[in-house]
Design an enzyme around this catalytic site. Structure first.
Site, PDB file in Angstrom:
ATOM      1  CG  ASN A  42      44.159  40.515  41.298  1.00  0.00           C
ATOM      2  OD1 ASN A  42      44.191  41.801  42.418  1.00  0.00           O
ATOM      3  ND2 ASN A  42      43.432  41.411  40.831  1.00  0.00           N
ATOM      4  CD  GLU A  44      43.315  43.577  36.055  1.00  0.00           C
ATOM      5  OE1 GLU A  44      43.948  44.445  35.127  1.00  0.00           O
ATOM      6  OE2 GLU A  44      42.919  42.529  37.040  1.00  0.00           O
ATOM      7  CB  CYS A  53      43.792  33.704  40.082  1.00  0.00           C
ATOM      8  SG  CYS A  53      42.410  34.340  38.988  1.00  0.00           S
ATOM      9  CD  GLU A  55      41.988  33.371  44.551  1.00  0.00           C
ATOM     10  OE1 GLU A  55      43.096  33.925  43.821  1.00  0.00           O
ATOM     11  OE2 GLU A  55      40.693  33.368  44.156  1.00  0.00           O
ATOM     12  CB  CYS A  86      38.680  32.821  39.255  1.00  0.00           C
ATOM     13  SG  CYS A  86      39.800  31.691  38.666  1.00  0.00           S
ATOM     14  CB  CYS A  89      41.844  29.928  41.548  1.00  0.00           C
ATOM     15  SG  CYS A  89      42.192  31.812  40.946  1.00  0.00           S
TER      16      CYS A  89
HETATM   17  N1  THU Z   1      40.937  37.525  40.018  1.00  0.00           N
HETATM   18  C1  THU Z   1      41.546  36.968  41.247  1.00  0.00           C
HETATM   19  O1  THU Z   1      42.537  37.355  41.276  1.00  0.00           O
HETATM   20  N2  THU Z   1      41.095  35.971  42.173  1.00  0.00           N
HETATM   21  C2  THU Z   1      39.854  35.089  41.802  1.00  0.00           C
HETATM   22  O2  THU Z   1      39.506  34.238  42.170  1.00  0.00           O
HETATM   23  C3  THU Z   1      38.905  35.661  40.761  1.00  0.00           C
HETATM   24  C4  THU Z   1      39.675  36.873  39.421  1.00  0.00           C
HETATM   25  C5  THU Z   1      41.561  38.830  39.994  1.00  0.00           C
HETATM   26  C6  THU Z   1      42.275  37.722  38.376  1.00  0.00           C
HETATM   27  C7  THU Z   1      41.595  39.261  37.210  1.00  0.00           C
HETATM   28  O3  THU Z   1      42.840  40.479  38.043  1.00  0.00           O
HETATM   29  C8  THU Z   1      40.574  40.536  38.504  1.00  0.00           C
HETATM   30  O4  THU Z   1      40.530  39.669  39.668  1.00  0.00           O
HETATM   31  C9  THU Z   1      39.339  40.599  37.557  1.00  0.00           C
HETATM   32  O5  THU Z   1      39.041  39.618  37.320  1.00  0.00           O
END
Ligand code: THU
Length: 130
Positions: A42, A44, A53, A55, A86, A89
């Site tokens: 991930n 940000e 994300c 994935e 999430c 994804c």
């Molecule tokens: N996140 C992912 O990388 N994958 C997921 O399936 C759930 C959330 C990341 C996004 C963000 O950077 C952090 O987790 C918190 O939501």
């Protein structure tokens, strides 16, 4: 199927995560039909909604390299519980990877394998656009 290598690649990818605001590290590793692995973590942004994300980064990397057929995706983080992809994804996995194994990995390296269709039943898809 033994997902040991895939899981270790996801864990490795997690160390590249840039969770500046959430401090929630996620790593993903996507296995193609011919056993290549593409990883993601991930990333940000200060404009939070632009965050991507792990994935989707792994999937978009693979697709952009010409890959089209997939067998599994492993997702890992630092929590003891199993955490699954999430909603956004799940839709992208369903659209671009199909009904593959989604290998959930917790911080104790335990795994739980689920199908895309279990995580996103009655999914919207390209068929609905016809
Ligand atoms: N996140 C992912 O990388 N994958 C997921 O399936 C759930 C959330 C990341 C996004 C963000 O950077 C952090 O987790 C918190 O939501």
């Amino acid at each position: 199927m033994d997902y040991k290598l895939l899981v270790s690649k996801a864990i490795e990818a997690k160390s590249n995560a840039l969770p500046t605001y959430s401090n929630f590290f996620v790593g993903a590793a996507l296995l193609t039909k011919d056993n290549k692995i593409y990883t993601g973590c991930n990333v940000e942004s200060s404009s939070y909604s632009l965050t991507m994300c792990a994935e989707r980064i792994a999937i978009f990397k693979a697709i952009s390299e010409g890959e089209r057929k997939f067998k599994a995706i492993a997702v890992t983080h630092d929590k003891d519980d199993f955490i699954s992809p999430c909603g956004a994804c799940r839709q992208v996995i369903s659209d671009l990877c199909g009904d593959i194994d989604v290998v959930l990995v917790n911080s104790k390296n335990e795994i739980k394998v689920m199908k895309t269709s279990e995580l996103l039943p009655f999914a919207f898809s390209d068929k609905d656009l016809k």
